[in-house]
Design an enzyme around this catalytic site. Sequence first.
Site, PDB file in Angstrom:
ATOM      1  N   LYS A 181       0.848  -1.204   0.000  1.00  0.00           N
ATOM      2  CA  LYS A 181       0.000   0.000   0.000  1.00  0.00           C
ATOM      3  C   LYS A 181       0.874   1.242   0.000  1.00  0.00           C
ATOM      4  O   LYS A 181       1.900   1.300   0.694  1.00  0.00           O
ATOM      5  CB  LYS A 181      -0.884  -0.015   1.245  1.00  0.00           C
ATOM      6  N   SER A 214      -9.516   1.982   2.803  1.00  0.00           N
ATOM      7  CA  SER A 214      -8.595   2.699   1.955  1.00  0.00           C
ATOM      8  C   SER A 214      -7.573   1.808   1.255  1.00  0.00           C
ATOM      9  O   SER A 214      -6.859   2.291   0.379  1.00  0.00           O
ATOM     10  CB  SER A 214      -7.863   3.782   2.750  1.00  0.00           C
ATOM     11  N   SER A 268      -9.871  -0.299   7.075  1.00  0.00           N
ATOM     12  CA  SER A 268      -9.293  -0.155   5.745  1.00  0.00           C
ATOM     13  C   SER A 268      -8.574  -1.364   5.184  1.00  0.00           C
ATOM     14  O   SER A 268      -8.144  -1.313   4.034  1.00  0.00           O
ATOM     15  CB  SER A 268      -8.337   1.053   5.731  1.00  0.00           C
TER      16      SER A 268
END
Lengths: 537, 116
Positions: A86, A161, A185
């Site tokens: 990420k 996210s 997330s």
Amino acid sequence: MNANFLLAPQSHVSVSRIASYVIEGDLKATEIANFFLNRIEQYDSDLNCFTEVDPEFAFQQADRLDRRRQQGDRLGSLAGVPIAIKDGICTIGLKTTAGSRMLENFVSPYDATVIQRLKNADAIILGKTNMDEFAMGGSTESSAFGVTRNPWSLQAVPGGSSGGSAAAVAAWLAPVALGSDSGGSIRQPAAFCGITGLKPTYGYVSRYGLIAFASSLDQIGPLTRSAADAQQILNVIAGHDPLDSTSQRRSPDAACQIVEANSPEQDSRIDRLCDLQDLKLGICRSHWEHGLNPEISAGLKQAIEVLERLGCSIVEIELPHTQFAVPCYYVVAPCEASSNLARYDGVRYTGREPAKDLQEMYCRTRSERFGAEVQRRILLGTFALSSGYYDAYYLQASKVRRLIKQDYEAAFKLCDLIIGPSTPTTAFPLGSQNQDPLEMYLADVYTVSANLAGIPAISIPAGFDKSGLPIGMQLQGPRFGEDRLLHVSHHFQEHTDWHLQWPRFYANNTDKPTDAVQLREVDDNQRPRESEKEASD
Amino acid sequence: MSEINQFDQFQVDYVSRLAMLQFDPSHRGDLQQQLSKILEFVSQLQQVDIPAGTEPFYGTDWGDRLPATLENRVTVDSFINAERGDIPATSLSLSEVLRNAPQSDGQYFVVPPVFE
């Protein structure tokens, strides 16, 4: 042997299998890296999972590993396993943007601790994945670098996210990925994308090198296609880090022994296939009434029946302050974010707007380079921390947070794990939630409490709705109860095949996805294969 | 709706100044509405019945009360003091730190003057 074994749609290619092929010399790390790089090239222009992939960078890591293997070096437990990271996690050599224009050219001078540990285990850093800006969001739509699409339906969001990471694993552009979870997330995109996502106990995985959103809530965790893979990754990235002052020093086994007063007398290590006899699963009634999609409710009831057949029993528990979890989170998180994002002022981290004086530079840089959601949360947080309002908002929320934590402590005296939905709906259409930020916030109802209390939680695939979109089931455990979560999840996955399903066109190397929704044929007679397995055990 | 839970125009401007953010005046109305709605939503926290003596929880409890095993004695100490000794250690080099500077003279981050 060649890398085509990696394309086996109906079976699971585990991380340990990939690593063992590399360690044994059956396959080269470069072949494995190339396999995934080719898939990224083929499919990612439609999905936009990745913000940055440098094929040369990935290839060089793999090549070095192959040479070391030839020289007879001992290789790490993740040898040759490509991992997508990420983009809020700092990596040397690749940009770290946190999904924001503020950091669009930022290259970190250091690796996050988790990255260093992955490298020590000989994993290959494949690329950086798309995310909601500064981890604020539940759809990856607030990224400054375009939306990511859900591989199960290109019109749907992958969640957020950590949407890029989840979509990449679901479409098999990477076998595993790292994400971060401050309010859901990791778990929510895992649920939306039909994969496994784990948020560890707060303090179990180092946050050093994770671009901070809400420091008392953030945790890095794995997104994988199985609980077994999640454990492999967790074993590598977890553990005390002197560079993170909130990092815990306990080893997982010791902690499990300390916390569990009433645990079953069984070894809870995931690689021992023991049964789930007498494991108590807690169900919180109010979770099932909250505006939960009836298809999810029905799907999860069937999933729970599978666990009951495997020996678990159901206990009703209460989490009386659940209704205050979302408002509590949306005070605490914006407050911490307003503080953490104060450092982005145009001085040090690449992003800067021209201005005639310093004050104007600060304001213009922040106003031009932060997106709308980030600015909203900064304003909320600044307000709630300001003089005259601090007691009514931040202090009050922190006391409610204590009550939420105590709810869990009381519940775990009655049960071993809490089971329930990960999300109130399946993946929603892109663009459908732009009008009202509050509506998006309410969807976090099942996930935020685990972050507020600091406990571990996992989302695993547990079915599909009628339109073919994945349903996620969440298990929550006491602090340092990861072993328990992974053990139950692994067992569930041994007796069901939800986690083995593929979005159809990504299983086929030759077709390109189209704009039409790809529906998975829903067969009412389709049931998990647990009855066959039980017969043969 | 109590006044404390509403964002008025003055508050949006004041909070923006604190947060170093600026807005086009034409957007202020929308922003005010959105923030008011969220604020009203989170204000339900004020209705929670908090037992007297409830301490706030900020993510970690230092010095958790744990069973007194040998393992815990080691870990409880480490919870109470997460600081390392005051011994110089390696850090980033100047060039590494300045590499991401929007403007630098090789020694410092260069910024516009404080006042025009």
